[in-house]
Write an enzyme that holds these catalytic residues in place. Structure first.
Site, PDB file in Angstrom:
ATOM      1  N   VAL A   1       0.869  -1.165   0.000  1.00  0.00           N
ATOM      2  CA  VAL A   1       0.000   0.000   0.000  1.00  0.00           C
ATOM      3  C   VAL A   1       0.912   1.223   0.000  1.00  0.00           C
ATOM      4  CG1 VAL A   1      -1.748   1.301   1.260  1.00  0.00           C
ATOM      5  CG2 VAL A   1      -1.882  -1.189   1.153  1.00  0.00           C
TER       6      VAL A   1
ATOM      7  N   LYS B   1       6.438  -3.787  -5.997  1.00  0.00           N
ATOM      8  CA  LYS B   1       7.021  -4.000  -7.323  1.00  0.00           C
ATOM      9  C   LYS B   1       6.293  -5.095  -8.091  1.00  0.00           C
ATOM     10  CE  LYS B   1      11.225  -3.094  -8.143  1.00  0.00           C
ATOM     11  NZ  LYS B   1      10.969  -1.713  -8.561  1.00  0.00           N
TER      12      LYS B   1
ATOM     13  N   ASP C   1       8.998  -0.110 -12.660  1.00  0.00           N
ATOM     14  CA  ASP C   1       8.038  -1.216 -12.718  1.00  0.00           C
ATOM     15  C   ASP C   1       7.205  -1.154 -13.994  1.00  0.00           C
ATOM     16  OD1 ASP C   1       8.920  -2.153 -10.265  1.00  0.00           O
ATOM     17  OD2 ASP C   1       7.452  -0.972  -9.152  1.00  0.00           O
TER      18      ASP C   1
ATOM     19  N   GLY D   1       2.228  11.344 -15.112  1.00  0.00           N
ATOM     20  CA  GLY D   1       1.087  11.419 -14.202  1.00  0.00           C
ATOM     21  C   GLY D   1       1.519  11.112 -12.785  1.00  0.00           C
TER      22      GLY D   1
ATOM     23  N   SER E   1      -0.862   5.848 -12.647  1.00  0.00           N
ATOM     24  CA  SER E   1      -0.279   6.531 -13.809  1.00  0.00           C
ATOM     25  C   SER E   1      -0.064   5.594 -14.995  1.00  0.00           C
ATOM     26  CB  SER E   1       1.065   7.164 -13.426  1.00  0.00           C
ATOM     27  OG  SER E   1       2.055   6.174 -13.193  1.00  0.00           O
TER      28      SER E   1
END
Length: 310
Positions: A13, A41, A254, A287, A293
């Protein structure tokens, strides 16, 4: 049938604080904004691949706190198979406090929580799913024995396996990665894991080739604003960076790895898959947030069109 990817790894989180500057030790500052999101990840890479149309299964552990059910729901909402998401009784969920500066750069702490309980038994339980995948994708926010077990599983069953060795762990035993298809460190991770300098392109090449000499088949080194390098025993391919105005760089690595897995599993040649992954990662930093994003297929194709080309 969509490309099939299994992500064996972490979920977190994200507790994202946007700061005007990083506080000094012992200093208290007021921050202008805060957001709570989903990360880790493994989960980030799974979401990137799923949003690009892959059929993704996640092998992970969540805590039995308030974040556990919501994490599972978030994966499900991103069309990720949660059949192998296990709740660990008495363990907290993983969390990642993230601090983002105005230029988009960030600093991150991670608390593994339930991710530390992902075991070799979880891999064995998911074996039927894993055997049917095109790609297995791994990171280092879970126990090393689980990573070794998964790599050996992929090699044994002929499933292309990608390891993103992040965050870098000096205890990673490279001898237990023999036969790994794709090893994807950044510059500092490569330096730590190879024990060699990476301050020049020639040094990066030498460090990567030292890993190939230990049984790893291909090394992809991400170099930030200098793009990436695909290094094999015989060749070096430069992947050019994509220039954008950054808003938040959190999760860009990532986005790169998850989208690379998607494009590779879809049949793209490695160089083409990496070039598209560089574009996907570039889009992600325009973003705010991590998974929030990440573009879907339509958004990504529009971004590529605006850049010129596909």
């Amino acid at each position: 049938m969509p490309d099939r990817i299994a992500v064996i790894g972490s979920n977190m989180v994200d507790l994202v604080t946007y700061v005007n500057r990083m506080p000094s030790r012992g200093e208290t500052l007021e921050a202008p904004d805060f957001a709570l999101g989903f990360g880790g990840k493994g989960a980030n890479q799974a979401v990137a691949a799923a949003r690009l149309g892959a059929q993704v299964s996640m092998v992970t552990c969540v805590g039995d706190d308030i974040f556990g059910p919501r994490t599972r729901q978030n994966l499900h909402e991103n069309r990720i198979d949660v059949s192998h998401v296990r709740c660990v009784e008495g363990a907290p969920s993983g969390v990642a406090p993230i601090f983002v500066e105005p230029d988009g750069e960030n600093a991150i702490l991670i608390v593994k929580g339930a991710n530390a309980h992902l075991s070799t038994a979880d891999i064995d339980t998911a074996a039927g799913t894993l055997k049917g995948c095109d790609v297995i994708l791994l990171q280092l926010e879970v126990p090393l024995d689980t990573v070794y077990h998964a790599v050996a599983f992929g090699v044994r069953h002929g499933v292309q396996t990608i390891l993103n060795p992040a965050p870098a762990d000096p205890d990673l035993d490279l001898s237990r990665l023999d036969g790994l298809d794709w090893f994807c460190p950044n510059e500092s991770e490569l330096a730590l894991l190879s024990g060699m300098p990476t301050d020049t392109d020639a040094a990066v090449l030498a460090a990567a080739r030292s890993l190939i000499g230990r049984g790893i088949r291909n090394v992809i080194v991400t170099l930030g604003g200098r793009g990436a390098r695909l290094i094999t025993a015989e060749d070096v391919v430069q992947i050019a960076p994509i220039r954008v105005d950054p808003v938040d760089t959190t999760g860009a690595g990532d986005a790169f790895i998850g989208s690379f897995a998607r494009f590779l599993s879809g049949g793209a040649a490695p160089q083409a898959a990496l070039e598209r992954a560089a574009r996907y990662a570039a889009h992600s930093i325009t973003g705010r947030g991590t998974q929030s994003s990440y573009a879907d297929v339509i958004e990504f194709e529009a971004f590529c069109h605006a850049l010129g080309g596909n």
